[in-house]
Design a protein around this motif. Sequence first.
Motif, PDB file in Angstrom:
ATOM      1  N   LYS A 327       0.806  -1.219   0.000  1.00 37.77           N
ATOM      2  CA  LYS A 327       0.000   0.000   0.000  1.00 37.77           C
ATOM      3  C   LYS A 327       0.843   1.275   0.000  1.00 37.77           C
ATOM      4  O   LYS A 327       0.330   2.364  -0.300  1.00 37.77           O
ATOM      5  N   THR A 328       2.114   1.167   0.386  1.00 34.43           N
ATOM      6  CA  THR A 328       2.949   2.380   0.508  1.00 34.43           C
ATOM      7  C   THR A 328       4.172   2.356  -0.403  1.00 34.43           C
ATOM      8  O   THR A 328       5.017   3.242  -0.305  1.00 34.43           O
ATOM      9  N   ARG A 329       4.251   1.373  -1.292  1.00 35.06           N
ATOM     10  CA  ARG A 329       5.464   1.193  -2.095  1.00 35.06           C
ATOM     11  C   ARG A 329       5.840   2.448  -2.873  1.00 35.06           C
ATOM     12  O   ARG A 329       7.014   2.781  -3.021  1.00 35.06           O
ATOM     13  N   GLU A 330       4.878   3.170  -3.378  1.00 31.55           N
ATOM     14  CA  GLU A 330       5.148   4.329  -4.222  1.00 31.55           C
ATOM     15  C   GLU A 330       5.423   5.604  -3.427  1.00 31.55           C
ATOM     16  O   GLU A 330       5.918   6.585  -3.977  1.00 31.55           O
ATOM     17  N   ARG A 331       5.065   5.612  -2.145  1.00 32.05           N
ATOM     18  CA  ARG A 331       5.193   6.866  -1.403  1.00 32.05           C
ATOM     19  C   ARG A 331       5.902   6.741  -0.060  1.00 32.05           C
ATOM     20  O   ARG A 331       5.995   7.709   0.686  1.00 32.05           O
ATOM     21  N   GLY A 332       6.416   5.559   0.251  1.00 29.28           N
ATOM     22  CA  GLY A 332       7.079   5.372   1.533  1.00 29.28           C
ATOM     23  C   GLY A 332       8.479   4.809   1.414  1.00 29.28           C
ATOM     24  O   GLY A 332       8.781   4.058   0.486  1.00 29.28           O
ATOM     25  N   GLN A 333       9.337   5.185   2.355  1.00 30.23           N
ATOM     26  CA  GLN A 333      10.708   4.679   2.416  1.00 30.23           C
ATOM     27  C   GLN A 333      11.058   4.446   3.874  1.00 30.23           C
ATOM     28  O   GLN A 333      10.782   5.299   4.733  1.00 30.23           O
ATOM     29  N   ILE A 334      11.634   3.273   4.180  1.00 29.95           N
ATOM     30  CA  ILE A 334      12.052   2.941   5.544  1.00 29.95           C
ATOM     31  C   ILE A 334      13.554   2.711   5.556  1.00 29.95           C
ATOM     32  O   ILE A 334      14.097   2.008   4.702  1.00 29.95           O
ATOM     33  N   VAL A 335      14.240   3.358   6.528  1.00 28.20           N
ATOM     34  CA  VAL A 335      15.680   3.172   6.701  1.00 28.20           C
ATOM     35  C   VAL A 335      15.958   2.883   8.169  1.00 28.20           C
ATOM     36  O   VAL A 335      15.141   3.179   9.038  1.00 28.20           O
ATOM     37  N   LYS A 336      17.132   2.296   8.438  1.00 30.66           N
ATOM     38  CA  LYS A 336      17.496   1.989   9.818  1.00 30.66           C
ATOM     39  C   LYS A 336      18.060   3.213  10.543  1.00 30.66           C
ATOM     40  O   LYS A 336      17.969   3.302  11.764  1.00 30.66           O
ATOM     41  N   TRP A 337      18.664   4.127   9.819  1.00 34.19           N
ATOM     42  CA  TRP A 337      19.185   5.369  10.404  1.00 34.19           C
ATOM     43  C   TRP A 337      19.462   6.334   9.266  1.00 34.19           C
ATOM     44  O   TRP A 337      19.687   5.904   8.123  1.00 34.19           O
ATOM     45  N   SER A 338      19.414   7.625   9.554  1.00 36.33           N
ATOM     46  CA  SER A 338      19.604   8.608   8.487  1.00 36.33           C
ATOM     47  C   SER A 338      20.467   9.756   8.983  1.00 36.33           C
ATOM     48  O   SER A 338      20.708   9.898  10.184  1.00 36.33           O
ATOM     49  N   SER A 339      20.897  10.590   8.055  1.00 36.87           N
ATOM     50  CA  SER A 339      21.584  11.827   8.400  1.00 36.87           C
ATOM     51  C   SER A 339      20.503  12.889   8.622  1.00 36.87           C
ATOM     52  O   SER A 339      20.062  13.546   7.686  1.00 36.87           O
ATOM     53  N   GLN A 340      20.076  13.031   9.862  1.00 32.66           N
ATOM     54  CA  GLN A 340      18.874  13.811  10.157  1.00 32.66           C
ATOM     55  C   GLN A 340      18.976  15.268   9.719  1.00 32.66           C
ATOM     56  O   GLN A 340      18.019  15.826   9.171  1.00 32.66           O
ATOM     57  N   GLN A 341      20.098  15.893   9.959  1.00 26.13           N
ATOM     58  CA  GLN A 341      20.230  17.295   9.588  1.00 26.13           C
ATOM     59  C   GLN A 341      20.060  17.489   8.084  1.00 26.13           C
ATOM     60  O   GLN A 341      19.396  18.425   7.630  1.00 26.13           O
ATOM     61  N   GLU A 342      20.638  16.577   7.301  1.00 23.30           N
ATOM     62  CA  GLU A 342      20.500  16.669   5.846  1.00 23.30           C
ATOM     63  C   GLU A 342      19.073  16.390   5.403  1.00 23.30           C
ATOM     64  O   GLU A 342      18.559  17.024   4.477  1.00 23.30           O
TER      65      GLU A 342
END
Length: 457
Positions: A327-342
């Motif tokens: 249901k979210t393939r086109e509009r969602g992305q999941i990551v384990k950690w990110s560069s929050q400031q960027e």
Amino acid sequence: MEESTDLQIQERKIRHLVILPLPFQGHINPMLQLATILHSKGFSITVIHTHSNSPNPSNFPNFNFEPIPDGLSDHQLWTEDPLTLVSILNDTCQAPFHDRLSRLLSDSRHGPVRCIITDELFHFTKAVADQLKLPRILLGTSSATCYATMSSLDFLQQNGLLSITDGQPDTLIPEIPPLRIKDIPDFSTTDPDTFERLGANALNAMMSALGYIMNTFDGLESTALKKVREDRYPIPLIAMGPLYKFSQGTSNSLLTQDYSCMAWLDKKAPQSVIYISFGSLASIDKTDLVEIAWGLVNSDQPFLWVVRPGSIRGHDWVKLPEGFEEKTRERGQIVKWSSQQEVLAHPSVGGFWTHNGWNSTLESICEGVPMLCSPYLWDQKVNARYVSHVWRVGIQLENGFERGEIEWAIRRLMVGTERDEMRERVGALKENAMCCIEKGGSSYESLESLIDLIMSF
């Protein structure tokens, strides 16, 4: 040229600083940001740090890094509550810090130490600084509002003016509006005496410090800063935030960052994505994960969701509900950690669902991004209440994680007139923050005052 270089080396030797960060992500980041700022002003930096959660020296090639043992096992890092860990560190780090600092003082390669700058919760540094006759400056990592709130609560309770009962969590505290009973900072610990003991020791050590640095700015917390200055008198209070804006490019993530999400964000419309991250310590139940997932599905909004390994209680990793990915393939992305400031600075990000740690709250404000607030512990409840009811740049989820309320809150945050009004207000705060760090601004002047203070020792 050679003579000039020699003079520069000698100058750095007499401008040598030692810093000691508390080994949690939310404390390491501002300390290393501060060190980066001071290095840019000509100071030589030595970082004494614990083996646990140690910073990555390769990110700071111009600093000298000196590790000390802390006595913590990996099991303790994952199972003990943060306040208990801080208490343990204060017991185990004093002797090795004294030894490492003593050796550093006798090492002619680095020159004399002008002063030490330590996290305010490392109260053992008072004894070490006294023994070695070194000036000591503290860095506070919470909001000024949280410190002012705690001072007010102490006064009200000591004078019988505040009766806190479990049955009235929504009751307003008249003396410190707009806070309610349930917004009082939560310093829960497995040892009921830990907080009182740690607080008393930290306060005693604080009162002998020669300076107190806060990661905030006058345009955001002028009233709270005035109260903290009154409470901390005669200690010089130096409000010179946002530190990360002074030290752009500084990065010290304890977890591996996934930069693939940046290319994904590039493909999204401006201000269309809600970014979700609850920081490096907060954890949720598996049922909360399910409610968040279906709230995101039903909101119909693009999202970038950080699901940190270990952030789901009792699980290293949890599969998302069946049908969620489809249901979210086109509009969602999941990551384990990110560069929050960027991520927050990316033009496609239009909202931030956060736990309201002070670093995250500051970063969201300074990038002009409205917030959806789900505070977890410590000062986060105060921060969330101020985001939603004082600065009015966000919405607070009041009843935990329920998919219907999540869907409704995300829509309020991301579309419509209310969203536009929040964006306008947070944009004004962002502009104020930038003015503060420019020449002549309050934080710029505070940095100059800090340098003058250090050089007076």
